[in-house]
Design a protein around this motif. Structure first.
Motif, short mmCIF file in Angstrom:
data_model
loop_
_atom_site.label_atom_id
_atom_site.label_comp_id
_atom_site.label_asym_id
_atom_site.label_seq_id
_atom_site.Cartn_x
_atom_site.Cartn_y
_atom_site.Cartn_z
N GLU A 8 0.86 -1.18 0.00
CA GLU A 8 0.00 0.00 0.00
C GLU A 8 0.90 1.24 0.00
O GLU A 8 1.86 1.31 0.77
N LEU A 9 0.61 2.19 -0.88
CA LEU A 9 1.35 3.44 -0.95
C LEU A 9 0.50 4.53 -0.33
O LEU A 9 -0.66 4.72 -0.71
N ALA A 10 1.06 5.22 0.66
CA ALA A 10 0.33 6.27 1.37
C ALA A 10 1.22 7.50 1.55
O ALA A 10 2.43 7.41 1.43
N TRP A 11 0.62 8.64 1.84
CA TRP A 11 1.36 9.86 2.12
C TRP A 11 1.04 10.30 3.54
O TRP A 11 0.05 9.89 4.12
N ASN A 12 1.92 11.13 4.09
CA ASN A 12 1.71 11.65 5.43
C ASN A 12 2.28 13.05 5.55
O ASN A 12 3.18 13.41 4.81
N VAL A 13 1.71 13.83 6.43
CA VAL A 13 2.23 15.16 6.75
C VAL A 13 2.17 15.33 8.26
O VAL A 13 1.37 14.70 8.94
N GLY A 14 3.02 16.19 8.79
CA GLY A 14 3.01 16.42 10.22
C GLY A 14 4.02 17.46 10.62
O GLY A 14 4.66 18.10 9.78
N ALA A 15 4.16 17.64 11.91
CA ALA A 15 5.11 18.60 12.47
C ALA A 15 5.65 18.03 13.78
O ALA A 15 5.03 17.15 14.38
N GLY A 16 6.79 18.53 14.20
CA GLY A 16 7.37 18.09 15.46
C GLY A 16 8.34 19.11 16.00
O GLY A 16 8.76 20.02 15.30
N ALA A 17 8.66 18.97 17.25
CA ALA A 17 9.64 19.84 17.92
C ALA A 17 10.64 18.94 18.62
O ALA A 17 10.33 17.81 18.98
N GLY A 18 11.85 19.44 18.78
CA GLY A 18 12.88 18.63 19.43
C GLY A 18 13.83 19.46 20.26
O GLY A 18 14.01 20.65 20.04
N LEU A 19 14.43 18.78 21.23
CA LEU A 19 15.47 19.35 22.08
C LEU A 19 16.73 18.52 21.87
O LEU A 19 16.65 17.31 21.69
N GLY A 20 17.88 19.15 21.92
CA GLY A 20 19.11 18.41 21.75
C GLY A 20 20.30 19.20 22.24
O GLY A 20 20.17 20.34 22.70
N ILE A 21 21.47 18.61 22.15
CA ILE A 21 22.73 19.25 22.52
C ILE A 21 23.58 19.35 21.26
O ILE A 21 23.80 18.34 20.58
N TYR A 22 24.03 20.54 20.94
CA TYR A 22 24.91 20.74 19.80
C TYR A 22 26.32 20.31 20.20
O TYR A 22 26.87 20.82 21.17
N SER A 23 26.88 19.37 19.48
CA SER A 23 28.18 18.82 19.87
C SER A 23 29.31 19.84 19.73
O SER A 23 30.28 19.81 20.46
N SER A 24 29.20 20.77 18.79
CA SER A 24 30.28 21.73 18.59
C SER A 24 30.33 22.81 19.68
O SER A 24 31.37 23.36 19.96
N THR A 25 29.18 23.11 20.30
CA THR A 25 29.15 24.18 21.30
C THR A 25 28.73 23.70 22.68
O THR A 25 28.84 24.44 23.65
N ALA A 26 28.23 22.47 22.78
CA ALA A 26 27.71 21.91 24.04
C ALA A 26 26.56 22.73 24.59
O ALA A 26 26.27 22.70 25.78
N LEU A 27 25.88 23.49 23.71
CA LEU A 27 24.73 24.28 24.11
C LEU A 27 23.45 23.50 23.81
O LEU A 27 23.39 22.71 22.88
N PRO A 28 22.40 23.74 24.60
CA PRO A 28 21.13 23.11 24.28
C PRO A 28 20.56 23.71 22.99
O PRO A 28 20.80 24.87 22.68
N GLY A 29 19.82 22.90 22.27
CA GLY A 29 19.21 23.36 21.03
C GLY A 29 17.73 23.04 20.99
O GLY A 29 17.28 22.06 21.58
N VAL A 30 16.98 23.89 20.32
CA VAL A 30 15.55 23.69 20.13
C VAL A 30 15.26 23.92 18.65
O VAL A 30 15.76 24.88 18.06
N ALA A 31 14.47 23.03 18.06
CA ALA A 31 14.13 23.14 16.65
C ALA A 31 12.71 22.65 16.41
O ALA A 31 12.16 21.87 17.19
N VAL A 32 12.12 23.14 15.33
CA VAL A 32 10.78 22.73 14.90
C VAL A 32 10.90 22.25 13.47
O VAL A 32 11.55 22.90 12.65
N SER A 33 10.29 21.10 13.17
CA SER A 33 10.36 20.53 11.83
C SER A 33 8.96 20.27 11.29
O SER A 33 8.05 19.92 12.04
N GLY A 34 8.83 20.40 10.00
CA GLY A 34 7.65 19.93 9.29
C GLY A 34 8.05 18.66 8.57
O GLY A 34 9.23 18.38 8.37
N VAL A 35 7.09 17.86 8.17
CA VAL A 35 7.40 16.62 7.47
C VAL A 35 6.31 16.31 6.46
O VAL A 35 5.13 16.52 6.72
N ALA A 36 6.74 15.86 5.28
CA ALA A 36 5.84 15.36 4.25
C ALA A 36 6.51 14.12 3.68
O ALA A 36 7.67 14.17 3.30
#
Length: 78
Positions: A8-36
């Protein structure tokens, strides 16, 4: 989109947010992504294959927009 005996072939769309640590600066990071994406679900086996377009807006530690982001995965269901 399309359904057959094997897959079965299907499509999807959505959004998400994430928290992480940037390895080059050791600072916390926040980002928002869309997805299709497109998904192929194989009916005889517990498998699916997904390819997604994922633009991302970084908010912390600096604001930045990445319009090119692709992800893919092959998933096995237990």
């Amino acid at each position: 989109i399309v359904e057959g005996d094997v897959a079965e072939l299907a499509w999807n769309v959505g959004a998400g947010a994430g928290l992480g640590i940037y390895s080059s600066t050791a600072l916390p990071g926040v980002a928002v992504s869309g997805v299709a994406g497109l998904e192929v679900a194989f009916k005889p086996a517990p498998l699916d294959l997904v390819v997604e377009y994922r633009p991302t807006l970084s908010v912390v530690p600096a604001v930045g927009l990445s319009l090119f982001g692709l992800t893919a995965h092959l998933r096995y269901f237990f």
